[in-house]
Design a protein around this motif. Structure first.
Motif, mmCIF file in Angstrom:
data_model
loop_
_atom_site.group_PDB
_atom_site.id
_atom_site.type_symbol
_atom_site.label_atom_id
_atom_site.label_comp_id
_atom_site.label_asym_id
_atom_site.label_seq_id
_atom_site.Cartn_x
_atom_site.Cartn_y
_atom_site.Cartn_z
ATOM 1 N N ASP A 165 6.056 -5.938 -4.875
ATOM 2 C CA ASP A 165 6.053 -4.699 -4.902
ATOM 3 C C ASP A 165 5.680 -5.089 -3.313
ATOM 4 O O ASP A 165 5.230 -3.768 -2.986
ATOM 5 N N PHE A 166 4.431 -5.899 -3.409
ATOM 6 C CA PHE A 166 4.375 -6.012 -2.719
ATOM 7 C C PHE A 166 4.635 -6.021 -1.272
ATOM 8 O O PHE A 166 5.852 -6.698 -0.931
ATOM 9 N N THR A 167 4.089 -5.781 0.425
ATOM 10 C CA THR A 167 4.801 -5.804 1.423
ATOM 11 C C THR A 167 3.430 -7.818 2.361
ATOM 12 O O THR A 167 2.700 -7.268 2.024
ATOM 13 N N ALA A 168 5.251 -7.852 3.450
ATOM 14 C CA ALA A 168 4.578 -9.146 3.819
ATOM 15 C C ALA A 168 4.750 -9.527 4.837
ATOM 16 O O ALA A 168 5.885 -9.121 5.447
ATOM 17 N N THR A 169 3.805 -9.479 6.058
ATOM 18 C CA THR A 169 4.610 -9.878 6.924
ATOM 19 C C THR A 169 4.498 -11.359 7.735
ATOM 20 O O THR A 169 3.793 -12.351 6.803
ATOM 21 N N GLU A 170 5.056 -11.949 8.884
ATOM 22 C CA GLU A 170 4.587 -13.575 8.881
ATOM 23 C C GLU A 170 3.068 -14.495 8.532
ATOM 24 O O GLU A 170 3.067 -15.135 8.064
ATOM 25 N N PRO A 171 2.387 -13.273 9.174
ATOM 26 C CA PRO A 171 0.887 -13.516 8.945
ATOM 27 C C PRO A 171 0.138 -14.027 8.201
ATOM 28 O O PRO A 171 -0.293 -14.437 7.375
ATOM 29 N N VAL A 172 0.894 -12.638 6.872
ATOM 30 C CA VAL A 172 0.901 -12.951 5.335
ATOM 31 C C VAL A 172 0.821 -13.684 5.137
ATOM 32 O O VAL A 172 0.145 -14.745 3.635
#
Length: 873
Positions: A165-172
């Protein structure tokens, strides 16, 4: 990319060399439009319908499928995709798609989706589990109603595990995926890679998983559920620590430094009169050419300097000599002289210089195109060429809901149009489609599905989706290993063909034969054939193998296959169904086609290196480049080509003919920089290292210190809501009002904002920062080092690694387990990589029908090469 050409729903492809402003003559537009439609009818995925419900990086999966000819229907909510807040990024991720609006929170809208799903082959969805359940549109629910549909769930961390359920962007993803740990200068803050590279990895990885499942559907009639984790795509696809690594070799737990590797001496950059150049000295002959260029200094005359480790150890003495030689000389002159001498060298180009490069204009890598209404920019055109036609940008991304009415009418039972607007949909600015746009073959004109094409593959798909395909693998080093392995892992018979006089560079890392982990990873599940293609008899045997093969894959310098008499045109005379994939650094056309190509030089020539540098260092600092310890774009280029080759197999079922594929690794490196290049073309001089938002101006992404020794994390604030949540976590809710409540205010006080968050993160471990911020809904991730991937809770829970054994390895090694979780497709086997010529006799007996006496005579003549006796002992 939400513009149209006046009076035409499909904007024509822009001719190469057109200016980025002003209108072109109508005759040119018509010519381009006709050529575009002809090209579309020959692209390999014509006839495949894809429903695209994705957001973020996942959208680039559908973009690549559309580039290859698939009919991709981009479905957005009534208010539009959140991604439209970044118009350039959205435009490039959705070029070539059709657009419609459905309210999936409404029962009528969901029913319309089911009607479309009944006409589709593949559905791409990046909705989280909670959203899918609330709508009753989980993959399982969709599959139950549409059992022939391939359903690809593409989420940040997959549908299972503690990070689900985590969210992730490209840097993450760069942080958690092991990329950040290899980027930056020793002792300094790690540096994020240029925006787009990680997203590219995710999209192409998902496209491969989708087509593998679709091929199985064509062979069995049954659909598939595919669970793709963007996190795992980065871990195993970008530059895997436990995969084919070339010179990186960074995944050995005992050998990987805790701090960033000091990679400045690997592929050093030197200042010159008008910028910087990079050299890449690997082979002995290349060093000897550089030694002569230096005037043969006695200090380096000893033969020991013929080896890379010796030169690396002497970098503090050697590099000043090279620097003095290059100082005051212009880049073009250095590149020309280096090319003449056989020294691999390239200019380090800025985005602006990439846009102006004649090579990219002549090859069609960059084109001027309308990317939004009334707005034109210079952008990458596509990854690959098929039969000489670029499989890439053909028309702009759709306006919001542009094709809703027509698509829903076509999908409705009987194909009858309803009177008035379709319930559950929105139609702002719908336009008529080109007459050929919906005739791809998924429907037969009566609303019923046409017959499935017969792939003509003789194997049993129970042995792997690609069982029965045969690949003749001439590939070398990282790209070659990856391309062949992807097919071998899915059941294809991949025959690695080698000549003992020209061994694969990955084999040369150990003297006297043997096996290294990098070769074992990249060549698993293949068979080995020792064959001298340069001999007349060897070439004749290869041509005989082509009669019974599906794909020939090579990545030599341009013209090599032709010189051996093994071009696609020549092989197609033997087998019209053969697919030939030919790859090189800069392609077979254009002024750079003759250059020596290595990944570091490709990165330098394409703008990747210029954007992958420490933004806190001066522009003149040649030590500030941070891409030296990664292998890019080799791995992702292998994935790009595998997708195109499998698409060509699918087309062959309808057309009966093979294909000539060409991949320039430079084109692969340029593609993810599309938003940056577009922004630079519109406002020259504005794109610089550290840009992470494609020009949206609403993103704060920072690499921040954490408690511990050289521990770091990424915190990525995407808009005001994320900032308000972060302010609450920091115990400073007042920061969510006033000046800092806006993106502009935060940017104006960037240093202050960064310091504020850094004080909080420095008191916590990376794991604590990740858990706390993710629970609050703020994208964040720890910097994970490669050895730590083996114990990462998410990767462990998803059993992302397996153990690979080889009798010639000193010990078992971890290896990637799979490209995705499939509902019926088993994990790949882990058969050991072949020693040179291991299966030579077996292949000659079974495929070529040679007797033992004939084989012995050819072995004695050196045409065939069985393994050395000690190799199998």
């Amino acid at each position: 990319m939400d513009g149209t050409l006046t009076g035409a729903p499909w904007p024509a492809s822009t001719s190469i060399g057109a200016t980025s402003t002003g209108a072109r003559p109508a005759t040119d537009q018509v010519t381009d439009h006709v050529a575009d439609q002809v090209a579309a009818r020959t692209l390999p995925l014509r006839g495949v319908r894809v429903l695209d419900l994705t957001e973020g990086a996942a959208q680039s999966c559908g973009r690549y499928l559309a580039d290859l000819g698939a009919e991709v229907l981009r479905i957005e909510p009534p208010g539009g995709s959140p991604g439209r807040a970044e118009p350039v990024v959205f435009a490039l991720r959705n070029a070539g798609k059709l657009g419609l609006v459905l309210d999936l929170d409404d029962e009528t809208g969901r029913e319309r989706l089911h009607e479309l799903a009944g006409t589709a082959d593949i559905l791409l969805d990046s909705s989280g589990e909670a959203t899918a359940r609330a709508r009753g549109l989980t993959p399982e629910t969709l599959s139950a109603r549409h059992p022939r549909l391939v359903i690809v769930s593409l989420t940040a961390f997959g549908r299972s595990g503690p990070y689900r359920d985590f969210t992730a962007t490209e840097p993450v993803l760069a942080a958690l995926g092991g990329v950040l740990a290899r980027s930056g200068l020793p002792g300094a803050r790690p540096v994020l890679p240029p925006a787009g590279l990680v997203d590219q990895t995710v999209g192409v990885h998902a496209a491969w998983a989708a087509l593998v499942a679709y091929v199985r559907r064509l062979r069995t009639g049954a659909g598939e559920l595919v669970d793709v984790s963007a996190h795992e795509a980065v871990v195993h696809g970008f530059d895997p620590g436990f995969g084919t690594q070339g010179s990186a070799a960074a995944g050995r737990p005992e050998g990987f430094p805790r701090d960033r590797p000091d990679a400045s001496a690997f592929y050093p950059v030197f200042p010159c009169a008008d910028g910087h150049v990079r050299i890449c000295l690997l082979a002995r002959r290349q060093w000897r050419a550089m030694f002569a260029w230096l005037g043969e200094p006695a200090e380096f005359a000893d033969p020991s300097y013929d080896t890379i480790p010796a030169r690396f150890a002497a970098a503090d003495r050697l590099h000043p000599l090279i620097g003095a030689l290059f100082a005051g000389v212009r880049r073009d002159a250095l590149v020309a002289e280096g090319t003449r001498r056989g020294v691999p060298i390239a200019a380090v180009l800025t985005p602006g210089e990439v846009l102006a490069a004649d090579h990219f204009a002549e090859t069609g890598t960059l084109v001027d195109a309308e990317i939004a209404e009334g707005l034109r920019a210079r952008v990458p055109s596509g990854y690959i060429s098929v039969d000489g036609v670029r499989a890439g940008l053909r028309h702009r991304a759709p306006n919001l809901g542009e094709h809703t009415e027509l698509l829903l009418d076509e999908a409705a039972p009987g194909g009858a149009a309803a009177d008035g607007p379709v319930p559950g949909s929105a139609v702002p600015g719908s336009g008529a489609l080109d007459a050929g746009a919906l005739d791809g073959g998924v429907l037969d004109g009566t609303g019923e599905r046409g017959p499935e094409p017969d792939l003509g593959i003789p194997g049993d798909p129970a042995d792997g989706p690609l069982a029965g395909l045969r690949v003749l693998d001439l590939g070398v080093i990282v790209f070659g290993a990856e391309l062949g392995r992807l097919f071998a892992d899915q059941g294809a018979d991949v025959i690695k063909i080698e000549n003992e006089a020209f061994p694969d560079g990955l084999r040369q890392t150990r003297r006297g034969g043997g096996m290294n982990a990098s070769f074992a990873w990249g060549q698993r599940n293949k068979r080995g054939l020792g064959l001298d293609l340069r001999s007349e008899q060897g070439a004749a045997l290869f041509r005989e193998l082509v009669r019974h093969a599906d794909i020939v894959a090579a990545n030599f310098k341009p013209g090599t296959l032709e010189s051996l008499g093994l071009s696609h045109a020549q092989l197609a005379e033997i087998n019209p169904r053969i697919i030939v994939s030919d790859s090189s650094a800069f392609g077979s056309r254009g002024p750079w086609s003759g250059r020596m190509g290595y990944g570091p030089l490709v990165r330098s020539s394409c703008g990747v290196s210029a954007l992958w540098r420490d933004p806190t260092r001066a522009e003149t600092d040649s030590q500030a480049y941070c891409d030296g310890s990664t292998v890019y774009p080799d791995h992702i280029a292998g994935h790009v080509t595998a997708v195109a080759a499998l698409a060509a197999v699918i087309r062959r079922a309808r057309s009966g003919r093979g294909a000539a594929l060409e991949t320039a690794q430079a084109d692969v490196a340029v593609m993810p920089l599309g938003p940056a290049l577009a922004a630079e073309s519109l406002a020259p001089g504005t794109v610089a290292p550290g840009t992470v938002d494609g020009g949206a101006g609403n993103i704060f992404a920072a690499v921040l210190p954490c408690a511990g020794d050289d521990e770091w994390c990424v915190v990525d604030v995407r808009g005001d809501e994320h900032w308000a949540r972060l302010a609450t976590v920091l115990g400073r809710p007042e920061l969510a009002v006033g000046e800092l409540a806006t993106a502009g205010g935060r940017r104006a006080r960037w240093a202050e904002v960064e310091e504020l968050i850094a004080r909080w993160t420095a008191q916590r471990t990376p794991a604590q920062v990740t858990a706390t911020l993710q629970e609050a809904g703020v994208p964040a991730g720890a910097m994970v080092r490669l050895p730590e991937e083996l114990t990462d809770p998410q990767l462990v829970a998803r059993r992302s690694f397996r153990t690979l054994e080889h009798p010639l390895l000193s010990r078992p090694v971890p290896a990637n387990a799979r490209i995705a979780w499939f509902s019926t497709i088993a994990d790949p086997p882990l058969r050991p990589a072949p020693v040179p010529g291991e299966h030579t006799r077996e292949i000659c007996r079974t495929l070529l029908g040679l007797t033992e006496d004939e084989i012995d005579r050819l072995v004695e003549a050196g045409v065939l090469q069985p393994p050395p006796e000690h190799a199998l002992a």
